[in-house]
Design a protein around this motif. Structure first.
Motif, short mmCIF file in Angstrom:
data_model
loop_
_atom_site.label_atom_id
_atom_site.label_comp_id
_atom_site.label_asym_id
_atom_site.label_seq_id
_atom_site.Cartn_x
_atom_site.Cartn_y
_atom_site.Cartn_z
N PRO A 150 0.71 -1.25 0.01
CA PRO A 150 0.06 -0.03 0.17
C PRO A 150 1.03 1.23 0.22
CG PRO A 150 -0.78 -1.61 1.69
CD PRO A 150 0.52 -2.20 1.06
N ARG A 151 2.03 1.35 0.54
CA ARG A 151 2.84 2.44 0.69
C ARG A 151 3.63 2.81 -0.66
NH1 ARG A 151 8.09 3.32 4.61
NH2 ARG A 151 8.87 5.27 3.97
N THR A 152 3.77 1.62 -1.45
CA THR A 152 4.38 1.92 -2.79
C THR A 152 3.11 2.49 -3.67
OG1 THR A 152 5.71 0.06 -2.78
CG2 THR A 152 5.20 0.50 -4.78
N ALA A 153 1.80 2.06 -3.51
CA ALA A 153 0.88 2.55 -4.24
C ALA A 153 0.60 4.15 -4.14
CB ALA A 153 -0.39 1.79 -3.92
N ARG A 154 0.75 4.45 -2.50
CA ARG A 154 0.24 5.93 -2.41
C ARG A 154 1.40 6.57 -2.80
NH1 ARG A 154 1.22 6.73 3.58
NH2 ARG A 154 3.50 6.90 2.75
N ASN A 155 2.66 6.57 -2.29
CA ASN A 155 3.90 7.11 -2.83
C ASN A 155 4.11 7.29 -4.29
OD1 ASN A 155 4.31 7.53 -0.14
ND2 ASN A 155 5.90 5.99 0.29
N GLY A 156 3.81 6.14 -5.05
CA GLY A 156 4.00 6.24 -6.35
C GLY A 156 3.05 7.07 -7.22
N ILE A 157 1.79 7.28 -6.47
CA ILE A 157 0.96 8.27 -7.29
C ILE A 157 1.38 9.70 -6.81
CG2 ILE A 157 -1.47 9.24 -7.04
CD1 ILE A 157 -2.58 6.37 -6.44
N LEU A 158 1.91 10.08 -5.63
CA LEU A 158 2.30 11.11 -5.54
C LEU A 158 3.49 11.63 -6.20
CD1 LEU A 158 1.97 11.35 -1.41
CD2 LEU A 158 0.45 12.09 -2.94
N ILE A 159 4.49 10.71 -6.36
CA ILE A 159 5.69 11.21 -7.16
C ILE A 159 5.02 11.18 -8.75
CG2 ILE A 159 7.81 10.13 -8.10
CD1 ILE A 159 8.18 8.63 -5.54
N SER A 160 4.14 10.41 -9.11
CA SER A 160 3.63 10.59 -10.38
C SER A 160 2.95 12.09 -10.72
CB SER A 160 2.46 9.54 -10.61
OG SER A 160 3.20 8.15 -10.64
N VAL A 161 2.56 12.46 -9.72
CA VAL A 161 1.91 13.97 -9.83
C VAL A 161 3.21 14.67 -10.07
CG1 VAL A 161 0.98 15.92 -8.52
CG2 VAL A 161 -0.25 13.45 -8.54
N LEU A 162 4.24 14.77 -9.63
CA LEU A 162 5.27 15.44 -9.93
C LEU A 162 5.70 15.50 -11.29
CD1 LEU A 162 7.27 15.13 -6.32
CD2 LEU A 162 5.74 16.75 -6.87
N CYS A 163 5.83 14.23 -11.87
CA CYS A 163 6.21 13.74 -13.03
C CYS A 163 5.38 14.45 -14.12
CB CYS A 163 6.47 12.36 -13.08
SG CYS A 163 7.74 11.54 -12.21
N TRP A 164 3.92 14.43 -13.76
CA TRP A 164 2.99 15.01 -14.78
C TRP A 164 3.13 16.41 -14.65
CZ3 TRP A 164 -0.65 11.33 -11.97
CH2 TRP A 164 -0.86 10.26 -12.59
N ALA A 165 3.45 17.28 -13.60
CA ALA A 165 3.74 18.51 -13.55
C ALA A 165 4.83 18.69 -14.41
CB ALA A 165 3.82 18.90 -11.96
N LEU A 166 6.01 18.17 -14.38
CA LEU A 166 7.11 18.39 -15.01
C LEU A 166 6.83 18.31 -16.75
CD1 LEU A 166 10.09 18.97 -15.43
CD2 LEU A 166 10.76 16.77 -14.80
N PHE A 167 6.19 17.20 -16.88
CA PHE A 167 6.02 16.67 -18.17
C PHE A 167 4.99 17.68 -18.87
CE2 PHE A 167 4.48 13.86 -21.70
CZ PHE A 167 5.70 13.94 -22.52
N ASP A 168 4.03 18.16 -18.23
CA ASP A 168 2.88 19.30 -18.31
C ASP A 168 3.69 20.57 -18.89
OD1 ASP A 168 0.59 17.90 -18.29
OD2 ASP A 168 0.36 18.58 -16.22
N PHE A 169 4.72 21.15 -17.94
CA PHE A 169 5.61 22.07 -18.32
C PHE A 169 6.00 21.92 -19.68
CE2 PHE A 169 9.76 24.21 -18.44
CZ PHE A 169 9.22 25.57 -18.17
N MET A 170 6.54 20.92 -19.88
CA MET A 170 7.31 20.63 -21.33
C MET A 170 6.21 20.76 -22.42
SD MET A 170 10.72 18.08 -20.35
CE MET A 170 9.81 16.84 -19.98
N THR A 171 5.32 19.99 -22.20
CA THR A 171 4.58 19.70 -23.38
C THR A 171 3.39 21.13 -23.75
OG1 THR A 171 2.73 18.85 -21.85
CG2 THR A 171 4.04 17.33 -23.20
N ILE A 172 3.18 21.70 -22.34
CA ILE A 172 2.44 23.13 -22.61
C ILE A 172 3.37 24.22 -23.36
CG2 ILE A 172 1.14 24.76 -21.50
CD1 ILE A 172 0.37 22.72 -19.70
N THR A 173 4.52 24.39 -22.83
CA THR A 173 5.47 25.18 -23.14
C THR A 173 5.88 24.91 -24.65
OG1 THR A 173 6.50 25.50 -20.91
CG2 THR A 173 7.77 26.52 -22.90
N THR A 174 5.91 23.75 -25.08
CA THR A 174 6.27 23.29 -26.48
C THR A 174 5.15 23.91 -27.27
OG1 THR A 174 7.74 21.77 -25.71
CG2 THR A 174 6.84 21.69 -27.93
N GLY A 175 4.04 23.75 -26.82
CA GLY A 175 2.64 24.11 -27.55
C GLY A 175 2.64 25.52 -27.67
N LEU A 176 3.27 26.14 -26.57
CA LEU A 176 3.12 27.93 -26.98
C LEU A 176 4.09 28.25 -27.77
CD1 LEU A 176 2.48 28.69 -23.04
CD2 LEU A 176 0.94 28.53 -25.02
#
Length: 479
Positions: A257-283
């Motif tokens: 369960p700890r892997t599941a919880r922490n995995g999602i929280l780390i994934s959010v950080l990864c999505w935020a970074l990837f969003d920055f790259m993809t959105i900025t590229t689109g701009l």
């Protein structure tokens, strides 16, 4: 394409190497015993997913609509983050703290297993049908086929078929283990390819601040010119996260369960970074190519403008990886839904081996249906809106209450709540379409369909609470 992309031999070589690596990974992970394989092995990789594998698989799976993100960034600017970033981070964090541990803590393979255990068999069947619609890989299959058509000039049907086969061939034998291994490879390609094109854009055309200053004022605003009521609707659609089978599958497969919880929280950080790259590229695409006739071409057209040979091929490999990771994962989930949750659940004799067999058949069925549906699909963004609006209201309360026995109601109320939660939004969208468009201006009384579905589902649930009080348990799950 309106703005064709021209590839050099080096570009094609990199694309060929990418597909060769996928075959190698597929062959390696498919070296498994086909007969006697357990359901947990095939569908959840033996519930042994480590934290790095969990993060890479979840991040890659949840970001398949890459061309749609580029289109939305080109048209609406910063609102891409407001609509497709922030609300999904919010509900992912909620999932991490309130659901991830519960999902991992029970011995359920799928969401319909949970629905049957908590509510009833009819609820599980209805939920299976809704979930199949929710996770159809058709929009991503279309995107993949279109990219292959643009790259190689193949007829679209051939591109759809070959793209699907290249994506899911080894999942038939390797199951979720193959899915995860390919996701890890594709995760690395996603991030490095967009970091590369963003670097080229900054070096050739100035920093992010200078680019941002050249955007139309509307695109620099959080709303991006979108009406705030529409943005709020997207926050409700982001509740998709809470009912998404991809989240459930990976949490169930986590080593703890700890892997599941922490995995999602780390994934959010990864999505935020990837969003920055993809959105900025689109701009950057909006600033450098302000007159695109087809805005879904924002990323391809920008790659043609600023990337040299080799770099262009690598960027397209990254886009292919982003799309194919979702095609692979959603096809497997759709196959499990068809093979285990519908066919096997109602078979006269059930064994662990038989549901793996029917899931393998489900891969073929789901892939074929996705290819057929891909011909008639609108934009990916429009599909996200339509599918989310239609099916989230019917799935949300039954699934959340499945993990909270104190607030359950009798199964007939849950079934009706699910049915109305989906039927009413669909009827409402049809009425809007006939009136001229699926938007607030054309819906009866300007009511968004998702509100109608959530409201109806909640009212039926409340009636069940008043009529029957708390329900502790229902039929056991099919395991």
């Amino acid at each position: 394409m309106t703005n064709p992309v021209r590839f050099a031999p080096l570009d094609y070589a990199l694309i060929a190497i990418y597909f060769a690596f996928l075959v190698v990974i597929g062959v390696f992970t498919a070296r498994r015993k086909v007969t006697g394989e357990s359901s947990e092995d095939f569908m959840l990789a033996g519930r042994s997913l480590t934290l790095p594998a969990f993060v890479a698989s979840l991040v890659a799976t949840w970001y398949g609509g890459i061309l749609g993100v580029g289109q939305f960034a080109y048209e609406s600017g910063v609102a891409t983050w407001t609509v497709f970033g922030l609300p999904y981070y919010l509900f992912a964090v909620i999932y991490a703290f309130f659901l991830a541990g519960k999902v991992r803590g029970v011995a359920r393979l799928t969401i319909p297993d949970t629905l049957q255990s908590a509510h009833s068999r009819p609820v599980a069947l209805l939920g299976s049908l809704f979930l199949f619609c929710l996770v159809t890989p058709a929009p991503y299959t279309l995107m993949l086929g279109t990219m292959l058509h643009d790259m190689f000039g193949w007829p679209l049907l051939l591109a759809l078929i070959l793209g699907t086969i290249l994506s899911v061939a080894f999942v038939v034998t390797g199951g979720f283990n193959t899915d995860v291994r390919t996701n890890i490879f594709q995760f690395l390609l996603m991030f490095t390819s967009f970091a590369m094109i963003l670097g080229f854009a900054v070096v050739k055309h100035g920093g992010v601040g200078a680019m941002f200053a050249q955007l139309p004022p509307t695109l620099r605003q959080p709303s991006g010119g979108l009406a705030w009521p529409l943005i709020v609707v997207w926050y409700f659609i982001a509740m998709w996260t809470l009912v998404d089978p991809g989240f459930h599958q990976r949490c169930s497969a986590a080593s703890s369960p700890r892997t599941a919880r922490n995995g999602i929280l780390i994934s959010v950080l990864c999505w935020a970074l990837f969003d920055f790259m993809t959105i900025t590229t689109g701009l950057y695409a909006r600033v450098l190519l302000p007159h695109l006739s087809n805005t879904v071409e924002a990323y391809p057209a920008l790659s043609q403008l600023i990337l040299p040979a080799g770099a262009k091929g690598y960027f397209w490999v990254g886009m292919l990886a982003t799309v194919m990771s979702t095609v692979i994962s959603y096809t497997l989930i759709a196959a499990i839904t068809v093979g285990r949750d519908i066919v096997w659940r109602f078979a006269p004799q059930r064994t662990g081996e038989s549901d793996v067999f029917w899931t393998r058949i489900g891969v073929v069925v789901s892939s074929a249906l996705a290819i057929l549906a891909a011909y008639k699909l609108p934009t990916v963004v429009g599909l996200w809106y339509t599918i989310g609006t239609a099916f989230i209201p019917g799935l949300l309360l039954p699934l959340l209450t499945a993990y909270s026995p104190r607030v359950r109601v009798a199964p007939p109320y849950t079934f009706v709540a699910m049915l109305l939660g989906v039927a009413l939004p669909i009827v409402w969208m049809v009425l809007g379409y006939k009136a001229g468009g699926m938007d607030e201006d054309h819906y009866p009384w300007r009511i968004e369909p998702i509100y109608l579905g959530l409201g109806a589902s909640t009212l039926v649930w409340a009636a069940g609470r008043i009529a029957g009080g708390r329900v502790k348990s229902a039929a056991p799950a099919a395991v």
